[in-house]
Enzyme design. Structure first.
Site, short mmCIF file in Angstrom:
data_model
loop_
_atom_site.label_atom_id
_atom_site.label_comp_id
_atom_site.label_asym_id
_atom_site.label_seq_id
_atom_site.Cartn_x
_atom_site.Cartn_y
_atom_site.Cartn_z
N SER A 1 -18.51 155.31 84.78
CA SER A 1 -18.44 154.94 83.32
C SER A 1 -17.93 156.27 82.79
O SER A 1 -17.32 156.13 81.58
CB SER A 1 -19.69 154.48 82.93
OG SER A 1 -20.23 153.13 83.40
N CYS B 1 -28.75 134.73 82.19
CA CYS B 1 -30.02 135.04 82.37
C CYS B 1 -30.17 136.54 82.94
O CYS B 1 -31.18 137.21 83.01
CB CYS B 1 -30.91 134.08 83.02
SG CYS B 1 -31.18 132.64 82.07
N SER C 1 -16.18 155.66 91.55
CA SER C 1 -17.55 155.97 91.49
C SER C 1 -18.19 156.16 93.03
O SER C 1 -17.53 155.42 93.93
CB SER C 1 -18.54 154.77 90.89
OG SER C 1 -19.51 154.74 91.27
#
Lengths: 396, 138
Positions: A74, A327, A202
């Protein structure tokens, strides 16, 4: 069937490998020197950092001085995008092109830039989860500063035509960045040959630890400094180097990019067996192109059930998996990736992502294929949506 | 997502799953688009809820709250069932993560929706007794 323990969520994170851990350990208690120090302890640490930089560069077809270590993928995405935006804004270029189904590290960064006077074009993707390079060509303007397109999608695993997109960008004189967090170690990458200007990666996706990443920046491209301070990372990203993590990343990327195509043969075979097995269930569909996808990725929508319930039940059988259900994301909307390929909300809620590696055994695959129908049938039996579907009623 | 042991228990072994063929009241709440649907079946005899069953499409919390709600109203009078709050369901489950509180509201509304249907079938206007049924926002 005896309960097994199967980790099928390698796209989320991976375990630190034995090899990586072994390489890292000496840098905690013995080789703990600051890489900026002049004495041997410091020089050894610096040598370890530069050795890791060479390994990362080699794995990407880059030069060591083009590799900058960051704390995660990120951070690399943020730096590439915001840095380029700042750089090019001075030249009056304030337009950025990306796609609708990027990782949030990219999307939330471009949304931030929109609030600060930049204009962003979001390229749609096909129902197979692929970007048409022609769309990028048509979107490029005089004031386009940057095109940022992910190498492979994190949810549906589709691999984008990176080389074609890069060629279009160069023809038009636009900088091209790719978020390759999911691709590194799974597809062959050569940044110079492919014409990539910047690439984010990453560590924890390829068996290094969490908290380490890197940004490749093509030489000649000078981004503004990310962290101001000392002279680390050639002054561009200050902060004392995390030597063990950097060493680990070097070893991890070397291992991950060794014999990629050989490894992929076996993984693809197992993955396809899983796809075909799960698709024998009625009202299921594979999300994303079947061939242009990461070898270990499968993403299937299972109608009539909801993803989080599915994950909880799989967990009871010892299977770790992922879903694009709302969810599991903590929001009310299901995955933006699944919506971008045209899935209806109710179908996107019931998606399952498995991401496997070459350690998956035939027994694991058989076990997964034994458990999934059981769990799906159980959830469907208690689902009023499934009941309506079976009666041919509308259930929206 | 940190679920309590009780939520996981009611999710993995949900009580009262299924349908009641000759139910006296059936209620449904939610929509598939937002990810949760609960359908509740009640058998009512002499103002007493003698049986309750449910079917739920939704997350772990949706299943667990449906299961707990049926447990809390079984054997109770209609008056008591109407007093069931989502808070009571949450407490009975030893809490829910903040983002899952809406599931307990669905469970509460599913009970009311089924009772509303019961009164309608009796030829009685449910509105003054049960009140408005709150559908979740999309």
């Amino acid at each position: 069937m005896e309960k097994r323990s199967i980790y099928a969520d390698n796209a989320a994170t991976t375990a630190v490998s034995e090899e990586v851990l072994e390489a890292m350990l000496p840098y905690f208690r013995e080789g703990y020197g600051n890489a900026s120090s002049i004495y041997k302890l410091g020089r050894d640490a610096q040598r370890a950092v530069e050795d890791a930089r060479e390994k990362v560069a080699k794995a990407l077809g880059a030069e060591p001085r083009e590799i900058y270590f960051t704390s995660c993928g990120s951070e690399a995405d943020n730096w590439a995008i915001k840095g380029t935006a700042e750089l090019m804004a001075k030249k009056g270029k304030k337009h950025i092109i990306t796609s609708v189904f990027e990782h949030h590290a990219v999307l939330h960064t471009t949304e931030y830039l929109e609030k600060h006077g930049f204009e962003v074009t979001y390229i749609p993707v096909s129902d197979k989860g692929l970007i048409d390079p022609e769309d990028i060509k048509n979107a490029i303007r005089e004031d386009t500063a940057l095109v940022t397109i992910m190498y492979a999608n994190n949810e549906i695993g589709t691999i984008q035509p990176i080389e074609e997109i890069a060629a279009i960008c160069h023809e038009k004189g636009v900088i091209f960045h790719t978020d390759a967090v999911q691709a590194v170690g799974h597809v062959d990458i050569d940044v110079h040959k492919q014409g990539i200007d910047m690439l984010s990666l990453s560590g924890h996706k390829i068996h290094a630890q969490k908290g380490i990443g890197a940004l490749y920046i093509r030489k000649g491209l000078t981004l503004p400094n990310l962290i101001h301070g000392g002279g680390q990372e050639r002054g561009k990203r200050a902060g004392t180097e995390n030597v063990p993590a950097i060493v680990g990343l070097g070893v991890a990327i070397e291992a991950a990019t060794r014999n990629i195509s050989e490894k992929n043969v076996g993984i693809t075979k197992q993955r396809n067996k899983l796809i075909d097995g799960i698709l024998t269930l009625p009202y299921t569909r594979l999300n994303g192109d079947r061939d242009k996808r990461l070898p270990g990725n499968l993403n299937i929508s299972i109608e009539g059930i909801e993803g989080e319930s599915l994950l909880l039940m799989l967990d009871m059988y010892g299977i770790c998996a992922s879903s694009g259900s709302a969810c599991t994301s903590g929001s009310l909307d299901p995955s933006h990736v699944l919506l971008s390929i045209g899935l209806k909300h109710e179908v996107a809620h019931g998606s399952l992502r498995l991401s496997i590696e070459d350690d998956v055994t035939d027994e694991d695959v058989d076990y997964i294929l034994d458990v999934i129908p059981k769990v799906v049938n159980r959830l469907r039996e208690m689902s009023p949506v499934w009941e309506k579907m079976m009666k041919g009623e509308k259930y929206e | 997502m940190l679920y309590s042991e009780k939520v996981l228990d009611h999710f993995s072994n949900p009580r009262n799953v299924g349908e009641i063929e000759d139910a006296d009241g059936v209620g449904e709440i939610g929509n598939a688009k937002c990810g949760d649907i609960m359908k509740m079946y009640l058998k009512i005899d002499n103002n007493i809820i003698t049986d309750a069953k449910f079917k739920t499409f939704g997350c772990g919390a949706a299943v667990a709250t449906s299961s707990m709600a049926t447990e809390l109203i079984k054997g109770k009078s209609i008056d008591d069932a109407l007093k069931l709050t989502n808070q009571a369901v949450v407490e009975a489950l030893d809490g829910l993560p903040a983002v899952k509180i809406h599931c307990s509201v669905l469970a509460e509304q599913a009970v009311r929706s089924a009772l509303s249907d019961y009164y309608t079938r009796q030829g009685i206007d449910p509105l003054p007794i049960v009140g408005e049924i709150k559908e979740p926002e999309e």
